[in-house]
Design a protein around this motif. Structure first.
Motif, PDB file in Angstrom:
ATOM      1  N   THR A   1     -12.596   6.115 -15.782  1.00  0.00           N
ATOM      2  CA  THR A   1     -13.603   5.074 -15.595  1.00  0.00           C
ATOM      3  C   THR A   1     -14.736   5.247 -16.589  1.00  0.00           C
TER       4      THR A   1
ATOM      5  N   ALA B   1      -6.538  -4.985  -8.638  1.00  0.00           N
ATOM      6  CA  ALA B   1      -6.038  -4.037  -7.634  1.00  0.00           C
ATOM      7  C   ALA B   1      -5.881  -2.640  -8.227  1.00  0.00           C
TER       8      ALA B   1
ATOM      9  N   ARG C   1      -9.404  -1.192  -8.461  1.00  0.00           N
ATOM     10  CA  ARG C   1      -9.910  -0.801  -7.129  1.00  0.00           C
ATOM     11  C   ARG C   1      -9.236   0.475  -6.641  1.00  0.00           C
ATOM     12  N   ALA C   2      -7.938   0.605  -6.883  1.00  0.00           N
ATOM     13  CA  ALA C   2      -7.216   1.809  -6.460  1.00  0.00           C
ATOM     14  C   ALA C   2      -7.722   3.052  -7.198  1.00  0.00           C
TER      15      ALA C   2
ATOM     16  N   ASN D   1     -10.825   3.438  -8.356  1.00  0.00           N
ATOM     17  CA  ASN D   1     -12.273   3.615  -8.221  1.00  0.00           C
ATOM     18  C   ASN D   1     -12.767   3.460  -6.785  1.00  0.00           C
ATOM     19  N   ASP D   2     -12.045   4.009  -5.844  1.00  0.00           N
ATOM     20  CA  ASP D   2     -12.458   4.008  -4.430  1.00  0.00           C
ATOM     21  C   ASP D   2     -12.803   2.617  -3.910  1.00  0.00           C
ATOM     22  N   GLY D   3     -12.023   1.624  -4.295  1.00  0.00           N
ATOM     23  CA  GLY D   3     -12.219   0.262  -3.811  1.00  0.00           C
ATOM     24  C   GLY D   3     -13.191  -0.567  -4.622  1.00  0.00           C
ATOM     25  N   ASN D   4     -13.803   0.003  -5.633  1.00  0.00           N
ATOM     26  CA  ASN D   4     -14.754  -0.728  -6.475  1.00  0.00           C
ATOM     27  C   ASN D   4     -14.063  -1.249  -7.725  1.00  0.00           C
ATOM     28  N   GLU D   5     -14.538  -2.377  -8.222  1.00  0.00           N
ATOM     29  CA  GLU D   5     -14.000  -2.943  -9.458  1.00  0.00           C
ATOM     30  C   GLU D   5     -14.851  -2.480 -10.637  1.00  0.00           C
ATOM     31  N   THR D   6     -14.903  -1.178 -10.836  1.00  0.00           N
ATOM     32  CA  THR D   6     -15.703  -0.586 -11.903  1.00  0.00           C
ATOM     33  C   THR D   6     -14.909  -0.634 -13.204  1.00  0.00           C
TER      34      THR D   6
END
Length: 144
Positions: A129, A106, A109-110, A112-117
């Protein structure tokens, strides 16, 4: 469990190829192929990373000692690159496996704009990132 999917598949594929080579009379080639696949499995497993802790515990420890928090996942080549380039100093960061910790996923995602980068490195509350490993090393306590 999914953290071990790729390593297990690599070992199974290497075993299947090795069995085929043994049946054709090439035990030396079979051993070499199996060794390569086992090494690939090891590199793509969680075994090469420092022990992971939960995101909440990592955040608590980071607030107390100022160390960065590294969010990662097994099988990520960028995470492996960061881990390898940090060398022994990697132990001076707090590592969170996002596949084992939903709170860690979570956080990523918060950031990285919802991505799990991943890797996502949080230093002093600010996420970064896929940062340069040398920059991360400079953020570690005792960095020279």
């Amino acid at each position: 469990m999914r953290a071990w999917t790729l390593p297990v598949l690599l070992v199974l594929c290497g075993s299947a190829i090795a069995i085929g080579l043994i049946s054709r009379g090439s035990p030396g080639a079979a051993a070499a192929i199996l060794l390569v696949f086992v090494l690939l499995a090891g590199v793509n497993s969680a075994l090469v990373f420092p022990r992971s802790i939960g995101a909440l515990e990592a955040q608590r420890r980071s607030a107390a000692d100022g160390r960065p928090v590294v969010y990662w996942r097994p099988g990520c080549k960028y995470c492996l690159r960061l881990r390898t380039r940090l060398g022994r100093s990697a132990r001076r960061a707090h590592w969170v496996d996002i596949w084992r910790d939903p709170a860690g996923a979570a956080v990523v995602r918060a950031a990285n704009d919802g991505n799990e980068t991943v890797p996502t490195v949080v230093v002093a509350g600010r996420p970064h990132t896929n940062p340069d490993p040398e920059w991360v090393r400079e953020q570690l306590p005792g960095a020279v």
